[in-house]
Scaffold this motif. Structure first.
Motif, short mmCIF file in Angstrom:
data_model
loop_
_atom_site.label_atom_id
_atom_site.label_comp_id
_atom_site.label_asym_id
_atom_site.label_seq_id
_atom_site.Cartn_x
_atom_site.Cartn_y
_atom_site.Cartn_z
N TYR A 28 4.30 -7.08 37.89
CA TYR A 28 3.48 -6.40 38.90
C TYR A 28 4.22 -5.19 39.46
CZ TYR A 28 1.15 -5.48 43.31
OH TYR A 28 0.52 -4.87 44.36
N PHE A 29 5.47 -5.42 39.84
CA PHE A 29 6.25 -4.31 40.39
C PHE A 29 6.56 -3.25 39.32
CE2 PHE A 29 7.01 -7.23 43.89
CZ PHE A 29 6.98 -6.37 44.97
N ARG A 30 6.72 -3.72 38.08
CA ARG A 30 7.04 -2.77 36.99
C ARG A 30 5.92 -1.75 36.81
NH1 ARG A 30 7.46 0.69 34.08
NH2 ARG A 30 8.31 0.84 31.95
N PHE A 31 4.70 -2.23 36.80
CA PHE A 31 3.58 -1.33 36.53
C PHE A 31 2.99 -0.72 37.79
CE2 PHE A 31 3.64 -3.99 32.70
CZ PHE A 31 3.64 -3.01 31.74
N SER A 32 3.24 -1.34 38.92
CA SER A 32 2.64 -0.82 40.15
C SER A 32 3.54 0.14 40.89
CB SER A 32 2.27 -1.99 41.09
OG SER A 32 1.35 -2.85 40.46
N PHE A 33 4.86 -0.03 40.76
CA PHE A 33 5.77 0.75 41.59
C PHE A 33 6.80 1.55 40.80
CE2 PHE A 33 4.26 -2.79 44.14
CZ PHE A 33 3.76 -2.13 45.24
N THR A 34 6.64 1.62 39.45
CA THR A 34 7.58 2.44 38.67
C THR A 34 7.36 3.91 39.02
OG1 THR A 34 7.58 0.88 36.85
CG2 THR A 34 8.27 3.14 36.35
N PRO A 35 8.40 4.64 39.42
CA PRO A 35 8.22 6.04 39.79
C PRO A 35 7.85 6.87 38.57
CG PRO A 35 10.56 5.48 39.71
CD PRO A 35 9.81 4.20 39.56
N ASP A 36 7.08 7.92 38.79
CA ASP A 36 6.66 8.84 37.73
C ASP A 36 7.79 9.83 37.44
OD1 ASP A 36 5.43 10.45 35.96
OD2 ASP A 36 3.91 11.24 37.35
N ASN A 37 8.46 9.63 36.27
CA ASN A 37 9.59 10.50 35.92
C ASN A 37 9.19 11.66 35.01
OD1 ASN A 37 11.56 9.03 37.32
ND2 ASN A 37 11.61 7.50 35.66
N THR A 38 7.88 11.79 34.73
CA THR A 38 7.48 12.82 33.77
C THR A 38 7.66 14.22 34.30
OG1 THR A 38 5.21 12.69 34.57
CG2 THR A 38 5.82 11.27 32.70
N GLY A 39 7.79 14.41 35.56
CA GLY A 39 7.86 15.76 36.10
C GLY A 39 9.11 16.06 36.88
N ASP A 40 10.15 15.26 36.74
CA ASP A 40 11.34 15.50 37.55
C ASP A 40 12.46 16.16 36.76
OD1 ASP A 40 12.08 13.48 35.92
OD2 ASP A 40 12.81 12.12 37.48
N HIS A 41 12.14 16.78 35.60
CA HIS A 41 13.15 17.49 34.83
C HIS A 41 12.50 18.69 34.15
CE1 HIS A 41 11.27 14.70 31.99
NE2 HIS A 41 11.56 15.59 31.06
N PRO A 42 13.29 19.71 33.80
CA PRO A 42 12.72 20.91 33.17
C PRO A 42 12.37 20.68 31.71
CG PRO A 42 15.09 21.15 33.38
CD PRO A 42 14.73 19.86 34.07
N GLU A 43 11.33 21.36 31.25
CA GLU A 43 10.93 21.37 29.84
C GLU A 43 10.71 22.82 29.43
OE1 GLU A 43 10.62 19.13 27.55
OE2 GLU A 43 10.91 17.27 28.67
N PHE A 44 11.50 23.32 28.47
CA PHE A 44 11.43 24.73 28.09
C PHE A 44 10.68 24.89 26.77
CE2 PHE A 44 15.11 24.50 30.88
CZ PHE A 44 14.85 25.54 31.75
#
Length: 342
Positions: A28-44
């Motif tokens: 439950y916590f894995r899917f409900s509270f995992t932070p979204d890391n897709t936008g916290d780093h640069p992509e060139f």
């Protein structure tokens, strides 16, 4: 069933329930509270690449414009590099905020003429051709240009010159400039101004070597009365390479100083420049013998000067090895395994 067995089963069921519960809570916590890391780093991302030109002369800087975008969710720095045949030509470190794009200007400037495969990072950009002199076909008022080689085929002088002749046709005066290309640069050999009345009768003549010249590349530039280029061209003259194909053995006539002659030495010449034969070495059955040439001279239409053998040769079959050398002592060609009889 005893009380002890019943109690054991209850404990087992309780343990299973606890394990399942803990696993459920974890999922439950894995899917409900995992932070979204897709936008916290640069992509060139590299896009919109423009190569300035596809043909250039050595010394020019060919611009390559690149649009670099940061599509990630955080700012960062990226090193963008330009390569020619996998050799780095230029690079720049670019810092971009999230969502930002920037145009980067890189320059291609190799030191040697060639057709280079170009890329930016891993993006292939095709080829760019670099010339020492970019070709230009004759244009008005110039009609045509002719190159021709000339050497004294009957000369036995080791320093006999090899000439290049340049002629042209034009309806105005012209300036003719002849260069030798070395290390990617132009070295002036000769230049002449021809008036309109002289063009049809004039010829630029230059010595481009003596004896057996080495390979070389020449450039010719013809300019008009106002200094504008009317013609640009390059020619590579490759060093001559000789190969013996056949030979005939003769016993010397009575009274001659030599004992045998290798005559009708026929071969092939590959390349553009002539081959001058100045010396010869001969060995029979692996032992050197006294020998020389009938004369020094050019290999004309594939025929070498005759080889004269002064040593006496015993009767019976022998293996002969012959090597020809030019005026600089370089081996022109050799052949062996030929059977002769004393």
């Amino acid at each position: 069933m005893s009380f002890k067995n019943i109690l054991g089963r209850k404990y087992l069921i309780l343990v299973i329930v606890v394990i399942v519960g803990v696993a459920g809570v974890a999922l439950y916590f894995r899917f409900s509270f995992t932070p979204d890391n897709t936008g916290d780093h640069p992509e060139f991302v590299v896009n919109d690449v423009v190569v300035g030109v596809r043909k250039a002369e050595i010394g020019e800087n060919v611009p390559v414009r690149v649009t670099l975008s940061n599509t990630g969710g955080a700012g960062g720095t990226h090193l963008i590099s330009l390569y020619a045949d996998n050799q780095k030509e230029d690079s720049e470190r670019v810092s971009l905020a999230a969502g930002e794009s920037s145009e980067v200007l890189l320059f291609l400037s190799p030191s040697e003429p060639d057709n280079y495969q170009v890329r930016v990072s891993d993006l292939e950009l095709g080829s760019v051709r670099f010339y020492v002199v970019e070709p230009l076909e004759p244009r008005d008022p110039l009609t045509w240009v002719n190159w021709s080689l000339d050497f004294l085929t009957d000369s036995n002088n080791e320093n006999a010159p090899v000439h290049l002749h340049i002629s042209a046709s034009a309806s105005s005066g012209i300036k003719v400039e002849l260069y030798r290309i070395r290390n990617g640069g132009l070295n002036l050999i000769k230049e002449e101004w021809w008036t309109e009345t002289e063009v049809s009768d004039r010829e630029l003549t230059a010595v481009i070597g003596r004896g057996s010249p080495e390979s070389q590349t020449l450039a010719l530039i013809v300019k008009g009365p106002s200094g504008e280029d009317l013609y640009r061209g390059c020619k590579e003259y490759k060093e001559g390479k000789a190969e013996v194909k056949s030979v005939s053995l003769y016993r010397a006539a009575e009274g001659e100083e030599y004992r045998y002659a290798l005559g009708k030495v026929k071969g092939e010449i590959q390349g553009d420049l002539p081959v001058f034969v100045a010396r010869v070495k001969v060995s029979i059955d692996g032992e050197p013998v006294d020998a020389g040439l009938s004369k020094k001279g050019y290999v004309v239409r594939g025929y070498f000067p005759s080889v004269l053998i002064y040593s006496e040769v015993k009767k019976g079959p022998h293996q002969i090895e012959v090597s020809f050398f030019d005026e600089k002592g370089r081996e022109v060609c050799s052949f062996g395994g030929t059977k002769i009889f004393g």
